[in-house]
Scaffold this motif. Structure first.
Motif, short mmCIF file in Angstrom:
data_model
loop_
_atom_site.label_atom_id
_atom_site.label_comp_id
_atom_site.label_asym_id
_atom_site.label_seq_id
_atom_site.Cartn_x
_atom_site.Cartn_y
_atom_site.Cartn_z
N GLY A 1 -5.58 11.36 -19.91
CA GLY A 1 -5.81 11.38 -18.47
C GLY A 1 -7.19 11.88 -18.09
O GLY A 1 -7.59 11.82 -16.94
N ASP A 2 -7.90 12.38 -19.07
CA ASP A 2 -9.20 13.00 -18.80
C ASP A 2 -10.29 12.29 -19.59
O ASP A 2 -10.12 12.07 -20.79
N ILE A 3 -11.37 11.91 -18.91
CA ILE A 3 -12.44 11.26 -19.65
C ILE A 3 -13.75 12.04 -19.53
O ILE A 3 -14.82 11.50 -19.74
N LEU B 1 -9.84 18.73 -15.89
CA LEU B 1 -9.13 18.50 -14.64
C LEU B 1 -7.88 19.38 -14.57
O LEU B 1 -7.19 19.55 -15.57
N THR B 2 -7.61 19.89 -13.39
CA THR B 2 -6.39 20.68 -13.18
C THR B 2 -5.17 19.87 -13.58
O THR B 2 -4.18 20.41 -14.06
N THR B 3 -5.26 18.55 -13.35
CA THR B 3 -4.11 17.69 -13.62
C THR B 3 -3.92 17.43 -15.12
O THR B 3 -2.84 17.04 -15.54
N ASP C 1 -16.38 14.30 -21.13
CA ASP C 1 -16.64 14.58 -22.55
C ASP C 1 -17.94 15.33 -22.84
O ASP C 1 -18.28 15.55 -24.00
N ASN D 1 -9.05 29.35 -18.53
CA ASN D 1 -9.39 30.75 -18.79
C ASN D 1 -8.43 31.29 -19.86
O ASN D 1 -7.52 30.59 -20.29
N PRO E 1 -12.32 24.60 -16.11
CA PRO E 1 -11.33 25.29 -15.28
C PRO E 1 -10.37 26.19 -16.06
O PRO E 1 -9.52 26.85 -15.45
N GLY F 1 -10.72 22.32 -9.19
CA GLY F 1 -11.30 22.82 -10.44
C GLY F 1 -11.68 24.28 -10.41
O GLY F 1 -12.52 24.73 -11.19
N THR F 2 -11.05 25.05 -9.50
CA THR F 2 -11.38 26.47 -9.41
C THR F 2 -10.60 27.30 -10.44
O THR F 2 -10.75 28.52 -10.48
N GLY F 3 -9.77 26.63 -11.21
CA GLY F 3 -9.04 27.33 -12.27
C GLY F 3 -8.11 28.41 -11.74
O GLY F 3 -7.96 29.45 -12.37
N ALA G 1 -4.95 18.02 -6.55
CA ALA G 1 -6.02 18.57 -7.38
C ALA G 1 -7.37 18.44 -6.69
O ALA G 1 -8.22 19.30 -6.81
N GLU H 1 -7.19 21.85 -5.29
CA GLU H 1 -7.43 22.92 -6.27
C GLU H 1 -8.89 22.89 -6.69
O GLU H 1 -9.51 23.93 -6.93
N ASN I 1 -18.10 6.12 -20.07
CA ASN I 1 -16.64 5.96 -20.22
C ASN I 1 -16.00 5.25 -19.02
O ASN I 1 -14.78 5.08 -19.00
N TYR I 2 -16.80 4.86 -18.06
CA TYR I 2 -16.24 4.30 -16.81
C TYR I 2 -16.39 2.79 -16.74
O TYR I 2 -17.36 2.23 -17.28
N ILE J 1 -8.05 4.01 -16.48
CA ILE J 1 -8.48 5.40 -16.64
C ILE J 1 -9.98 5.56 -16.32
O ILE J 1 -10.41 6.58 -15.81
N ASN K 1 -9.32 10.88 -23.49
CA ASN K 1 -8.04 10.30 -23.10
C ASN K 1 -7.06 10.20 -24.26
O ASN K 1 -6.50 9.14 -24.51
N GLU L 1 -7.11 12.65 -4.65
CA GLU L 1 -5.65 12.67 -4.76
C GLU L 1 -5.00 12.84 -3.39
O GLU L 1 -4.03 12.17 -3.06
#
Ligand code: B12
Lengths: 228, 217
Positions: free
Chosen positions: A113-115, A164-166, A117, A197, A195, B76-78, B96, B74, B152-153, B116, A140, B100
């Motif tokens: 889900g994350d690209i 990503l948080t997701t 890198d 810790n 993000p 990306g503030t962790g 997020a 959110e 990657n896009y 993706i 991904n 979204e």
């Protein structure tokens, strides 16, 4: 920077050249790093020593200023390119020499889900600089990719990246699966990404949280017992 | 401090300011009844700055309002933003990030599950593409980094808030600049509209204004 005078790298003593290479790396000057590395090799320097004293040390300084908000992502990418130009020269020598045994195999990849890198690539580069054989799974990655790579490469450490948080929770999914299969007991898992810790890493049962590339490489060496 | 005003405070990412003003106008409210305080949109690229900046505004302003909402995801503030909000009893947008909550979670997931390699733009990002994406990522100074960022896009997905042909054209220019194809989806204001409506104490029965239909102001 402010000093516009051209510095003739060949005229510098070894220690001056190393210091100049730290500056050039900081300024993202790939050609200069290439030249500096060539000069040190010609002067009979050991490739491992060039890697650690000139390149890795230079990137460590870059990492500190990135963390402190003095350098930003594009500058860091420039620095990484410069480091790559030196590594390109050293890699074949290091691979050839019998004296160089890898300190361990490190499988690394960005989760499903994350690209993103950039961070992962930087960590991979610093791990290589620290003597690891790095297997980069790219972006991904579903859990199957990690399992397959573990099976194939028998790594000493597995690293996962998420920005990503997701996608962060997916690291926990992978760790759980490793646990279910009895792999986690033997395979330390490192996690990282902006993000994250320590708290999150603990919550998903990761072995180690790596805040930045230089620190992650040091922690990885400690895990495989190569850091005193 | 103790004066009770029936006012609401909306602390928002600068990237949502214009959209919030539009939504507020549609509800017949103004800055006196729903005060908007913004945090610079640039913090998007340095999310560690977001929670402290929101906290600073809340510390200064919160006691003067009886309703507070924070228009952020959110982002990306962790977890740092949520910790601040909790200490003020405030809430934020679900999700997020803005892509979204504009598209809605399921549509967003559908797009990323299908491709993706999607890079999202909103009205705000289309308008500020050069400043936030090109300059923000240093591509003006280091054009050769394009591949390191976007290798990657495969596509740019423009999640549009308004119907504005000029913005669609600009989105196409942006996609071309990145060497990617463009997909255009009109998603409107998504969850942001509902949140602003709820803050206003009304069911979000929005009256579309002319300016929205035209996509301008
Ligand atoms: C650059 C960037 C991008 C680039 C990515 C280019 C690339 N090839 O990776 C681009 C512009 C393409 C991009 C795209 C997107 N991004 Co982005 N991106 C960033 C940004 C600004 C910097 C990330 C970065 O590269 N940092 C530099 C590196 C060096 O740092 P790092 O990644 O943290 O890595 C270090 C450490 O964390 C650690 N580390 C990292 N990985 C690992 C792994 C291990 C094992 C270890 C030990 C250590 C470690 O060491 C690294 C080196 O020191 C961040 C904001 C931020 N400042 O974090 C947003 C950010 C992560 N992105 C975000 C978003 C939303 C997106 C998009 C959805 C945006 C869009 N418009 O479509 C897409 C994502 C698509 C997808 N499916 O992945 C959000 C995430 C919000 C959230 N709630 O999670 C952020 C936080 C920005 C924001 N505030 O909105 N992004």
């Amino acid at each position: 920077m402010a000093d516009e005078e051209d510095i003739i790298l060949r005229d510098l003593s070894d220690s001056e050249l190393i210091e100049q290479m730290h500056d050039d790396l900081y300024d993202g000057l790939a050609e200069e790093i290439h030249e500096g590395t060539t000069i040190l090799l010609e002067r009979g320097w050991d490739a491992n020593l060039i890697l650690s004293d000139a390149l890795v040390e230079g990137m460590r300084i870059v990492g500190i200023d990135f963390r402190d908000g003095i350098l930003f992502v594009p500058e860091v990418l420039q620095c990484a390119d410069a480091m790559k130009s030196g590594m390109g020269l050293l890699r074949p020598i290091l691979a050839d020499s019998d004296t160089n045994s890898s300190v361990g195999t490190y499988v690394i990849g960005t989760v499903k889900g994350d690209i993103h890198d950039i961070g992962k690539n930087l960590v991979g580069m610093m791990l290589e600089g620290a003597g690891f054989e790095v297997i980069d799974l790219g972006i991904n990655n579903p859990v199957e990719n990690y399992l397959e790579a573990i099976d194939k490469h028998k790594p000493s450490i597995l690293g996962m990246s998420a920005l990503l948080t997701t996608t962060m929770p997916y690291m926990g999914v992978v760790i759980e699966e490793l646990d279910k299969r009895g792999i986690l007991k033997e395979l330390p898992v490192m996690v990282g990404g902006a993000p994250l810790n320590q708290e999150f890493a603990d919550a998903i049962n990761a072995h180690t949280y790596g805040r930045d590339a230089a620190m992650s490489a040091e922690l990885a060496k400690t895990i495989v017992g190569r850091n005193i | 401090m103790g004066r009770k005003l029936h006012k609401s405070l909306l602390v928002a990412c600068g990237a949502l300011a214009r959209e919030i003003v539009t939504l507020r106008q549609q509800l017949g409210l103004d800055d006196a009844t729903m005060t908007l305080k913004c945090v610079p949109a640039e913090y998007h690229n340095q999310p560690a700055k977001i929670a402290p900046a929101v906290e600073e505004i809340l510390a200064r302003e919160a006691s003067s309002y009886d309703r507070i909402f924070v228009a952020y995801g959110e982002c990306g503030t962790g977890g740092a933003l949520d910790a601040v909000l909790e200490s003020y009893g405030a809430s934020r947008l679900h999700g997020a990030h803005c892509y979204e909550f504009y598209a809605g979670a399921s549509q967003f997931r559908e797009i990323t599950d299908t491709e993706i390699g999607s890079f999202f733009l909103t009205d705000y990002l289309v308008k500020n593409f050069d400043r936030l994406v090109i300059k923000g990522l240093g591509l003006d100074r280091f054009p050769h980094l394009l591949d390191s960022y976007f290798g990657n896009y495969t596509q740019v997905v423009y999640l549009a808030q308004t119907h504005d042909p000029v913005l669609i054209e600009k989105a196409q220019v942006a996609a071309d600049r990145l060497g990617l194809s463009l997909v255009h989806r009109h998603v409107g204001y998504g969850d942001l509209a509902g949140a602003v409506g709820i803050l206003a104490g009304e069911k979000p029965a929005l009256v579309p204004t002319n300016s929205d239909r035209m996509g301008g102001r």
